[in-house]
Structures are given as structure tokens and as C-alpha cells.
Design an enzyme around this catalytic site. Structure first.
Site, PDB file in Angstrom:
ATOM      1  N   GLU A 242      -1.286  -0.155   4.255  1.00  0.00           N
ATOM      2  CA  GLU A 242      -1.776  -1.476   4.814  1.00  0.00           C
ATOM      3  C   GLU A 242      -0.925  -2.457   3.814  1.00  0.00           C
ATOM      4  OE1 GLU A 242      -5.647  -3.055   5.372  1.00  0.00           O
ATOM      5  OE2 GLU A 242      -6.239  -1.075   6.111  1.00  0.00           O
ATOM      6  N   GLY A 243       0.375  -2.031   3.794  1.00  0.00           N
ATOM      7  CA  GLY A 243       1.538  -2.572   3.115  1.00  0.00           C
ATOM      8  C   GLY A 243       1.822  -2.225   1.672  1.00  0.00           C
ATOM      9  N   THR A 244       2.844  -1.740   1.331  1.00  0.00           N
ATOM     10  CA  THR A 244       3.279  -1.260   0.133  1.00  0.00           C
ATOM     11  C   THR A 244       3.029  -2.225  -0.907  1.00  0.00           C
ATOM     12  OG1 THR A 244       5.494  -1.837   0.231  1.00  0.00           O
ATOM     13  CG2 THR A 244       5.098   0.382   0.853  1.00  0.00           C
TER      14      THR A 244
ATOM     15  N   ILE B  91      -0.296   6.775  11.986  1.00  0.00           N
ATOM     16  CA  ILE B  91      -1.521   5.962  12.338  1.00  0.00           C
ATOM     17  C   ILE B  91      -2.850   6.684  12.043  1.00  0.00           C
ATOM     18  CG2 ILE B  91      -2.733   5.131  14.379  1.00  0.00           C
ATOM     19  CD1 ILE B  91       0.269   4.116  13.808  1.00  0.00           C
TER      20      ILE B  91
ATOM     21  N   GLN C 246     -11.984   7.715 -31.354  1.00  0.00           N
ATOM     22  CA  GLN C 246     -11.764   6.528 -30.850  1.00  0.00           C
ATOM     23  C   GLN C 246     -10.623   6.758 -29.695  1.00  0.00           C
ATOM     24  OE1 GLN C 246      -9.803   3.866 -34.058  1.00  0.00           O
ATOM     25  NE2 GLN C 246     -11.413   2.369 -33.670  1.00  0.00           N
TER      26      GLN C 246
ATOM     27  N   ARG D 248     -18.101  17.607 -23.559  1.00  0.00           N
ATOM     28  CA  ARG D 248     -17.165  18.277 -24.050  1.00  0.00           C
ATOM     29  C   ARG D 248     -16.820  18.309 -25.250  1.00  0.00           C
ATOM     30  NH1 ARG D 248     -13.962  22.789 -22.998  1.00  0.00           N
ATOM     31  NH2 ARG D 248     -11.911  22.357 -23.731  1.00  0.00           N
TER      32      ARG D 248
ATOM     33  N   LEU E 284       0.588   0.030  14.015  1.00  0.00           N
ATOM     34  CA  LEU E 284       1.545  -1.045  13.868  1.00  0.00           C
ATOM     35  C   LEU E 284       2.654  -0.313  13.791  1.00  0.00           C
ATOM     36  CD1 LEU E 284       2.523  -3.907  13.575  1.00  0.00           C
ATOM     37  CD2 LEU E 284       1.664  -3.666  11.164  1.00  0.00           C
TER      38      LEU E 284
END
Ligand code: CAA
Length: 379
Positions: A363-365, A156, A278, A267, A124
Site C-alpha cells: 500500500e505504498g512503500t 495482487i 532493567q 524465563r 494496481l
């Protein structure tokens, strides 16, 4: 709205989870480092029916459900975002044929895709038309029983490796978005050129190509929908595919979260596991909440796609927006949890952070998702 996974969907998910943990996860770092398309993983997905998921049984597939597609994408993305695009972009191409194709087109085009013998992609965007998709310049001129396509498509995903490509092109430039057609190009018959492969921040094992079409001939029987319906088809397909990008974001976030949780239990600093602090615990509590919220929205959107709900456009945009922003935040926080180790390539979270970024863009910002959501509210 209630949505529950069926026994069959859960079985598919569990099978994919096992396969991915065994065969994809050990390859993920190497795929990223070498920026090489994992053709072996495409074959693995084809052999195990994963590439058949986007298609209903009538067209050679095993599902066709957006919920099942999202479950598959999420599972794969937990280990390797690049590999999850093998299913996600195949589904994007498939949606165009399944949504807009005639019965004859679906019967002809889908089975070789469902078997995984061919990979689908969707073209597109252009160098000068990204968010403003209707401003495309690629032309399709009718010549007897064929269309002749000329132009350039940009960014693409899998355009260089797909054998079946859905291309959007202007058939009548005077008519604006009402003068755009959708065409299925099959590489042998309608070959296109790959002008460039992009070097990217993330999803480095998924080739992103600039494609050039020089008088490419396409049989008219490969036009999807009616004359001038291409733009609406393009948008309708994105509506159906965007929950999949949400699922990809969700998978990336879950993968980073799982790794960071295990890491902080091991760790030791100041004589104790850092998970006992926490400050770390609250970060995990926030992340788990955000991931759970995104999961609800993604599967709600996918359910709406499956049920052809009238508000699927809005909810799909919300799912993609929320899940991708969540993934960026969660993966960034996971890098922070690992400190200096989070920033180096010996640990997977920096890759996941780089991979998450694109989910806010393609796929669209996310700015476009907000336009889509707001327009649907104000209509
Ligand atoms: N479904 C079907 N039709 C729709 C629609 C939808 N969701 N939304 C709008 N339409 C119709 C409208 O009704 C209108 O038709 P009429 O004029 O006949 O009434 C027509 O489409 C034009 O609508 P708009 O005026 O709203 O269109 P616009 O030009 O303002 O653009 C837009 C709307 C939402 C911004 C759209 O251009 C868009 O979504 N842009 C982002 C493009 C995009 O997502 N690109 C991603 C590329 S693919 C990709 O990234 C894949 C990958 O690599 C993995």
C-alpha cells in the site's frame, strides 16, 4: 481532535477478539508453515459478519466505518497477520466501489461482498510500475458497451481467490495519469488468469498473485467514476485503506509484545525471571510507548477517514509509516528478548517479525508515504 470508540464498535471488537483467540490463534503457525490460504477462516469471518464491516447497512453491511475496520484488522493481526488480510484487502476492494461507485453500482456490487459470498481485491501494481503507479501499461479499450482489458498485474493480494477485482487500466495512454480508468471485474463474467503465486518471507497464508488479462471483456457499466478518473480513485482508495495497514502493523506488534512480556516473566536466567533485569524492562517501556503512539495515530487517521477530513491523505500516510516502522522494530526486539527461542519456529515471534516487514512495503512503500506527507506539507 477527539476520538472515542462507540459502544457498538467496542462490542464488535470484543466479539472479534474472542473469536480470533479461540479459532484463529491456534491455526496461525500452521497457516504460516504450510503457506496455505485459510479458506475456513474466510468462512468463519463471513458467518460472523466480519466481512460485512467495510459496508454500510444500506449496502448489506454492518458498519462502513474505517475505525471499525481498523479495530477488526488489529484484533485479527494480533494472532495472525495472514488472516487479517482477509478483512483488510476485502475493505480495500470495497473502498473503491463505496468511494467511486454510483448508487446503482453500490447496490449491485456490495451486498454479495458484504455477505462474504464473494471476496474483493484491488489490482494496481504491475511488473514495471510499483511506486510509480501512473506508469501502468495495462490497457482498457472501449468496444461498444464493453471495455476490453489486456495486461499484467503484479503482487495482487488475493488476486487468485477474489471473485470481484478492481482493476486500473489505461484508456488513453497519451493522457498519462488522466487517461486511466477503474473497472470492477466479476470473475464469472470477466475471467482473468493467475500466472504465478509468489513465495514470500511473511504473510505466507495470504496468496499474492501475478494476474494476466488477455482481452478480458468488462461491461462499461462496471467502470467506476468518469472517464480518466481511475488514477485519482486509486490514490483516494489507498488514502482510506492505509490506516488499515497501520492497524495490521499495530496488531502484529501487540501480539509479539504480549508474547514476549509473558515469556520474560517465566524465563529464568541467573536465578531470576529475565523480566526483572532493567535492560529488558527498558526495552518493554520503549515498546509500550511506541505501540501506544502508533495506536493513537492509526485511530486518528481512521477517524479522519470516517469524517472525510481535509488532511486525511497526510494523516493516513503518517499512520501507515509510523505504525509499520514501529512494528518492525518491536517485533525484532521481541525476537531478541526470546534469544535463541525467538529465532525458531516453535515460538510465534519470528513469524510476527517476518509478517511485520511487508507493512513497510505494501500500500505504498514507506518512502512513498514520506513523499505523500512532504507534498501535502509543501503544497
Ligand atoms: N487522492 C486523489 N487524487 C490525488 C491524490 C490523492 N491522495 N494525490 C494526488 N492526486 C491527484 C493529483 O491532484 C493529480 O491530479 P491532477 O493532475 O489532475 O491535478 C494526480 O493525482 C497525479 O498526482 P501526482 O502528480 O502527485 O502523481 P504521481 O504520479 O507523482 O504519484 C504517488 C503520486 C503518491 C507517488 C502515487 O503514485 C503513489 O501513491 N504511489 C504508490 C502506489 C501504491 O501505494 N501502491 C500500492 C499498491 S496496492 C497494495 O499494495 C495492496 C496490497 O497488496 C495489500
Amino acid at each position: 481532535m477527539n476520538f472515542e470508540f462507540s459502544e457498538e464498535q467496542l462490542a464488535i471488537r470484543d466479539t472479534i477478539r474472542e473469536l480470533v483467540q479461540e479459532r484463529v490463534a491456534p491455526r496461525a503457525a500452521e497457516i504460516d508453515e504450510k503457506a496455505e490460504y485459510p479458506a475456513d477462516i474466510q468462512r468463519l469471518f463471513a458467518e460472523n459478519g466480519i466481512l460485512a464491516i467495510p459496508f454500510p447497512e444500506a449496502y448489506g453491511g454492518i458498519s462502513g466505518s474505517s475505525v471499525t475496520i481498523c479495530m477488526g484488522i488489529e484484533e485479527i493481526a494480533r494472532a495472525c497477520a495472514s488472516s487479517s488480510l482477509i478483512l483488510a484487502v476485502h475493505a480495500l476492494g470495497a473502498y473503491a466501489v463505496l468511494f467511486a461507485g454510483s448508487e446503482e453500482q453500490k447496490k449491485r456490487i456490495c451486498p454479495p461482498l458484504a455477505s462474504g459470498n464473494r471476496l474483493a481485491a484491488y489490482a494496481l501494481s504491475e511488473p514495471g510500475s510499483g511506486s510509480d503507479a501512473a506508469a501502468m501499461k495495462t490497457r482498457a479499450r472501449r468496444l461498444g458497451d464493453e471495455y476490453v482489458i489486456s495486461g499484467t498485474k503484479q503482487f495482487i493480494t488475493h488476486g487468485s481467490i477474489a471473485e470481484t477485482l478492481v482493476v486500473f487500466a489505461q484508456t488513453d495512454p497519451e493522457a498519462g495519469h488522466r487517461g486511466i480508468g477503474a473497472f470492477v471485474l466479476e470473475r464469472e463474467q470477466s475471467p482473468w488468469q493467475v500466472a504465478k503465486i509468489e513465495h514470500k518471507l511473511g504473510i505466507r497464508g495470504s496468496p499474492t498473485a501475478q494476474l494476466v488479462f488477455e482481452e478480458v471483456r468488462v461491461p462499461a457499466r462496471n467502470r467506476l467514476g468518469g472517464d480518466g478518473q481511475g488514477f485519482k480513485i486509486a490514490l483516494a482508495v489507498l488514502d482510506r485503506s492505509r490506516p488499515g495497514i497501520g492497524a495490521q502493523a499495530l496488531g502484529i506488534a501487540q501480539g509479539a509484545f504480549d508474547y514476549a512480556l509473558a515469556y520474560t516473566r517465566e524465563r529464568q536466567q541467573f536465578g531470576q525471571a529475565i523480566a526483572s533485569f532493567q535492560g529488558i524492562q527498558w526495552m518493554f517501556a520503549d515498546m509500550a510507548t511506541q505501540i501506544a503512539a502508533a495506536r493513537q495515530l492509526v485511530y486518528l487517521a481512521a477517524t479522519k477517514v470516517d469524517q472525510k477530513a481535509p488532511d486525511l491523505t497526510r494523516v493516513a500516510a503518517m499512520a501507515k509509516l509510523f505504525a509499520s516502522d514501529m512494528a518492525m522494530k518491536v517485533t525484532t526486539d521481541c525476537v531478541q528478548m526470546l534469544g535463541g527461542y525467538g529465532y525458531i519456529q516453535d515460538y510465534p515471534v519470528e513469524r510476527m517479525m517476518r509478517d511485520a516487514k511487508i507493512t513497510q512495503i505494501y500500500e505504498g512503500t514507506n518512502q512513498i508515504q514520506k513523499v505523500v506527507i512532504a507534498r501535502s506539507l509543501l503544497r
